[in-house]
Design an enzyme around this catalytic site. Structure first.
Site, PDB file in Angstrom:
ATOM      1  N   GLU A 109      -7.678  18.754   3.540  1.00  0.00           N
ATOM      2  CA  GLU A 109      -7.905  20.189   3.342  1.00  0.00           C
ATOM      3  C   GLU A 109      -6.865  20.777   2.400  1.00  0.00           C
ATOM      4  O   GLU A 109      -6.927  21.938   2.052  1.00  0.00           O
ATOM      5  CB  GLU A 109      -7.780  20.917   4.693  1.00  0.00           C
ATOM      6  N   THR A 114      -9.988   5.772   3.349  1.00  0.00           N
ATOM      7  CA  THR A 114     -10.211   4.559   2.582  1.00  0.00           C
ATOM      8  C   THR A 114      -8.905   3.938   2.118  1.00  0.00           C
ATOM      9  O   THR A 114      -8.885   2.798   1.683  1.00  0.00           O
ATOM     10  CB  THR A 114     -11.067   4.870   1.346  1.00  0.00           C
ATOM     11  N   THR A 115      -7.815   4.701   2.201  1.00  0.00           N
ATOM     12  CA  THR A 115      -6.545   4.203   1.680  1.00  0.00           C
ATOM     13  C   THR A 115      -5.741   3.539   2.783  1.00  0.00           C
ATOM     14  O   THR A 115      -5.377   4.203   3.744  1.00  0.00           O
ATOM     15  CB  THR A 115      -5.721   5.364   1.090  1.00  0.00           C
ATOM     16  N   HIS A 173       4.698   7.128   6.866  1.00  0.00           N
ATOM     17  CA  HIS A 173       4.692   6.694   5.474  1.00  0.00           C
ATOM     18  C   HIS A 173       4.373   7.889   4.599  1.00  0.00           C
ATOM     19  O   HIS A 173       3.981   8.948   5.093  1.00  0.00           O
ATOM     20  CB  HIS A 173       3.677   5.559   5.261  1.00  0.00           C
ATOM     21  N   HIS A 225       2.530   9.409   0.915  1.00  0.00           N
ATOM     22  CA  HIS A 225       1.609   9.232  -0.210  1.00  0.00           C
ATOM     23  C   HIS A 225       2.099  10.125  -1.336  1.00  0.00           C
ATOM     24  O   HIS A 225       2.407  11.289  -1.114  1.00  0.00           O
ATOM     25  CB  HIS A 225       0.188   9.632   0.174  1.00  0.00           C
ATOM     26  N   HIS A 245       2.608  11.101   6.426  1.00  0.00           N
ATOM     27  CA  HIS A 245       1.684  10.766   7.506  1.00  0.00           C
ATOM     28  C   HIS A 245       2.454  10.101   8.629  1.00  0.00           C
ATOM     29  O   HIS A 245       3.057   9.044   8.430  1.00  0.00           O
ATOM     30  CB  HIS A 245       0.596   9.799   7.015  1.00  0.00           C
ATOM     31  N   HIS A 276       0.834  -1.203   0.000  1.00  0.00           N
ATOM     32  CA  HIS A 276       0.000   0.000   0.000  1.00  0.00           C
ATOM     33  C   HIS A 276       0.867   1.251   0.000  1.00  0.00           C
ATOM     34  O   HIS A 276       0.555   2.240  -0.631  1.00  0.00           O
ATOM     35  CB  HIS A 276      -0.912   0.032   1.234  1.00  0.00           C
TER      36      HIS A 276
HETATM   37 ZN   LIG Z   1      -1.545   7.692   5.041  1.00  0.00          ZN
END
Ligand SMILES: [Zn+2]
Length: 184
Positions: free
Chosen positions: A63, A158-159, A51, A53, A76, A22
Site C-alpha cells: 500500500e 513473489t520475492t 530483512h 528491501h 520486514h 535474496h
Molecule cells: Zn520481505
C-alpha cells in the site's frame, strides 16, 4: 485499529546477519524470543528474522509504494505462529506467517539505534557472507513506537524470502534514518 502487542521486544539480543542471495537477513539470539499478539492476529507469533528491501519493489499488495518522504527502503520483520511449533511447519499454513513492515523517512540526525546494523552491512556484501554483531541489540529500538496505525491484508509475495502466505501489517509511521546512514 486494534493495537499490536509486543512482548520481549525490549530484551537484549545477539545479532547475526547473512546475505542469502535474496536479501540481507538478520537473526536474533535471545531467550525468550520477541513475540506479537493483537491487531489482526489470532494467537501468538514468534520472531524469526528481519530483512530489508531496497529500491522500488513490486511485491503484490503493498500500500505504500508512493511516499515522497520515505527512502526507497523497507523493513520486514518476519514472525511465525507459535501454534505450528516451528517456522517450517508454519509456512505450510495460510495463517502461519506474519510480516510487520516499516518504511524509513529522512532525518537530519543519525538514528544511533541503527549504527550496528549499518556497520555490519559492508561485511555481507557478497552472497553467502555472514557476520555477527559486537554488542547486543534491542528490537524495540529499531521500530516505531506506534502500534495501532497500520494497513493489514493477507497476501503472498513473489520475492523471496517472503514466498509464503502471509498476514501483512504495514505501519504508517516511519523510522528515521539520515542520508549518511542510507548511503544516498
Ligand atoms: Zn520481505
Amino acid at each position: 485499529m486494534l493495537p499490536l502487542v509486543y512482548e520481549n521486544f525490549e530484551n537484549e539480543a545477539d545479532l547475526a546477519v547473512t546475505n542469502n542471495g535474496h536479501t540481507v537477513q538478520f537473526k536474533l539470539n535471545t531467550n525468550p524470543m520477541p513475540t506479537i499478539t493483537g491487531g489482526p492476529l489470532l494467537g501468538k507469533y514468534k520472531f524469526m528474522q528481519f530483512h530489508f528491501h531496497w529500491g522500488a519493489h513490486d511485491e503484490e499488495g503493498s500500500e505504500n509504494q508512493v511516499n515522497s518522504h520515505s527512502f526507497p527502503m523497507e523493513l520486514h520483520v518476519v514472525f511465525y505462529s507459535t501454534a505450528y511449533g516451528t517456522f517450517e511447519n508454519a509456512t505450510q499454513h495460510p495463517d502461519g506467517l506474519c510480516v510487520v513492515s516499516f518504511l524509513y523517512s529522512k532525518s537530519e540526525e543519525d538514528n544511533e539505534n541503527y549504527n550496528q546494523i549499518i556497520n555490519l552491512l559492508p561485511r555481507v556484501n557478497e552472497v553467502g557472507n555472514s557476520a555477527k554483531g559486537i554488542d547486543p541489540i534491542v528490537l524495540e529500538l529499531l521500530l516505531t513506537e506506534d502500534k495501532e496505525h497500520y494497513y493489514t491484508y493477507g497476501g503472498s509475495l513473489t520475492t523471496p524470502p517472503c514466498t509464503e502466505d502471509v498476514t501483512w501489517i504495514e505501519f504508517k509511521s516511519t523510522i528515521p534514518l539520515s542520508h549518511k546512514q542510507v548511503g544516498i
